[in-house]
Motif scaffolding. Sequence first.
Motif, PDB file in Angstrom:
ATOM      1  N   MET A 148      12.690   1.701   7.815  1.00 56.54           N
ATOM      2  CA  MET A 148      13.679   1.302   6.812  1.00 56.54           C
ATOM      3  C   MET A 148      15.089   1.303   7.409  1.00 56.54           C
ATOM      4  O   MET A 148      15.864   0.354   7.232  1.00 56.54           O
TER       5      MET A 148
ATOM      6  N   LYS B 231      18.098  12.128   1.935  1.00 58.69           N
ATOM      7  CA  LYS B 231      16.895  11.339   1.637  1.00 58.69           C
ATOM      8  C   LYS B 231      16.337  11.761   0.277  1.00 58.69           C
ATOM      9  O   LYS B 231      16.416  12.954  -0.084  1.00 58.69           O
ATOM     10  N   PRO B 232      15.738  10.829  -0.467  1.00 58.79           N
ATOM     11  CA  PRO B 232      15.620   9.391  -0.146  1.00 58.79           C
ATOM     12  C   PRO B 232      16.955   8.688  -0.410  1.00 58.79           C
ATOM     13  O   PRO B 232      17.729   9.099  -1.263  1.00 58.79           O
ATOM     14  N   PHE B 233      17.176   7.614   0.313  1.00 63.22           N
ATOM     15  CA  PHE B 233      18.450   6.917   0.190  1.00 63.22           C
ATOM     16  C   PHE B 233      18.196   5.438  -0.066  1.00 63.22           C
ATOM     17  O   PHE B 233      17.119   4.903   0.214  1.00 63.22           O
ATOM     18  N   LEU B 234      19.212   4.771  -0.603  1.00 61.84           N
ATOM     19  CA  LEU B 234      19.152   3.338  -0.846  1.00 61.84           C
ATOM     20  C   LEU B 234      19.953   2.614   0.226  1.00 61.84           C
ATOM     21  O   LEU B 234      20.848   3.199   0.864  1.00 61.84           O
ATOM     22  N   GLU B 235      19.636   1.329   0.421  1.00 62.71           N
ATOM     23  CA  GLU B 235      20.339   0.546   1.435  1.00 62.71           C
ATOM     24  C   GLU B 235      21.836   0.502   1.144  1.00 62.71           C
ATOM     25  O   GLU B 235      22.662   0.588   2.049  1.00 62.71           O
ATOM     26  N   LYS B 236      22.214   0.389  -0.124  1.00 61.46           N
ATOM     27  CA  LYS B 236      23.631   0.304  -0.476  1.00 61.46           C
ATOM     28  C   LYS B 236      24.362   1.618  -0.205  1.00 61.46           C
ATOM     29  O   LYS B 236      25.593   1.647  -0.179  1.00 61.46           O
ATOM     30  N   GLU B 237      23.615   2.697   0.004  1.00 62.57           N
ATOM     31  CA  GLU B 237      24.237   3.981   0.318  1.00 62.57           C
ATOM     32  C   GLU B 237      24.439   4.153   1.824  1.00 62.57           C
ATOM     33  O   GLU B 237      25.482   4.654   2.268  1.00 62.57           O
TER      34      GLU B 237
END
Length: 636
Positions: free
Chosen positions: A532, A620-626
């Motif tokens: 990811m 984690k977990p993280f989002l792409e925008k973060e």
Amino acid sequence: MLEVFHTARRGAGNCWEEVSRIAKKHFRILLINDGEKRAAEIERLLKNVGERKYSLITAEASSAVEAAGKGEFDAILIHCCGNEKKYREALKNLRRSGTNAPVIMVAENRQQQLELKAKRLGADELLAMEQLEPLLLDRSISFAIERKKAEEALKASEELYKALAKSSPIGIWHISKEGYTIFMNEVMCRLLEIDSPKEIKNNTFHSFFTRESRNRIEIERAKREQGIISSYEGTLIGKKGTRREVMISGGPLVTADGKFHGSIGTFSDITERKKAELKLREMKETAEEATLLKDKFMTLLAHDLRGPLGTLRSYMRLIRENESLDMKRESLAHLDAAIRTSENMLDLISNLLDVSRFKTGELKPKKQFFNARLLVLKVIANMAYPAERKGITIEQELSPKARVYGDTTLLEQVFQNLVANAIKFCMRGDRIKISVTENESLTFCVRDSGIGVEPERIKTLFSYETKTSTTGTAGEVGSGLGLPLCRDIMEAHDGTLTVESEVGKGSAFFASLPIARPTALIIESQTGARNMVARILKDLNVKVMEAEHGEEALRLIKKSAPDLVIADLLVDDSNGCSVIQLIRQEPNCMEIPIIVLLGEETVSYREMALNAGANDFITKPFLEKEIAPRIRLHIG
């Protein structure tokens, strides 16, 4: 009599605003003119400007001196129409009559203006009627009057400088770059055993010292040419053969463009002190008491030397800090060099020193990836005030994702210089636009709609050997070293700096850099999380290296250091901190940014990551925008 009112326009530039602040509210002007039409036109021009009041008296060329003698005028305008000879004669007669008012000659057209200028008639200003407009005429009159006042103030300050030098208890000697005397005070004359400096006008500075001292003087002269102030001792030989030990404290004198043109120094007779030192050294070998006596004696001598120097410096600083004198930089440099023997004068030629550091290889770019748009926005913010004062708009068209590989400090200096240069040569209402294109290289463009650069000047614009600095649209001045220095900075980045310009339409400077792509190392044992992060990095145009554990990561780093490391804190069975510490020990990884992935966000984990050497962390977990903004923060 015509009374015309003038209202100062805002944003006309630093010099114009300064004149508006200090100028009188009412000027009496004598117009020498034999034609009613042009006189009326000049009256019309002055009617269109406003808070300042003008009283205009007209007279014919034949009666110029008589008219000037009937009243005190702030300035005299001579309009050359018809028989040019009689107006030149009027100017000569006015100069002979001793009038102190500045004289402005107004030619009928640009060609005549150039012809009059070539004849060096002695006018304070030369204008062309066909180019006149209200603000220009008003500004020219104000500048001519204030310049005359400044010249008178400078003359008075020079007399005061000589008076202070005459009363100084130590010798002062001003020499040219060739080593000949320009000025010395009476104390210096006594040290040299002469009655007047004229007696040694054909003798160089070196000729009054012993051979040993001359060798030291040559070393010190080289320092002066580099802009360095220093103190040293030497043996002075008077005209009658008397030898004196002197303490010399000297500094360089430079022109407005930073060129060395001489030195000035203070000379203290320390013959008795040197004798005392020798005697005390002999006594030190025999008794402790002699050593203590020496220390006390030296303390008293040091105090006696500091006192006269401090007094001289204090008196001269009074002149230095008196803003009403409006002294020129060269005169200020004379004062500074005479009193600031332990202070730094290198700021007067800081650009030259930067150039020297580039030439010698002492200063090298510390390259890293960063966001170019943020840098440009910072430069725009820095230059907002001077741009606003001149009524100039600055725009930027950079993408938020624009990335640069280089030294942030040095490249900021380049952009700041280019934007400042554009502001300097723009008029009210002009625009400056900063953009970037990416083809074979990453090229930044700083384009303005200003007055442009003449084709013959473009050839030498980036040359140190040719002085290319010219006055800006609001009277701004510069050293002429900024653009050559910017070119050196760009070349140190393996880039280029070029220019395109058209007179009357503006200029465009192109700063090109090689395209570079950053590399990131992912240290993550979980395949899903690693994939990811890798996908996000590739979307950001970042090369990716992957490692499942610390040992593999260190092996990859030794082969090729990344520009960013993203590591799981719990990699290698909860031993991720040791991996980060080992990375920091690698010479090529001591300053690269490290982002740590945390399984849970706790104070203890954060402290553990920061203490190990991490720069940032993501939970984690993280989002792409973060995670994407965090990555761009560190590598652009």
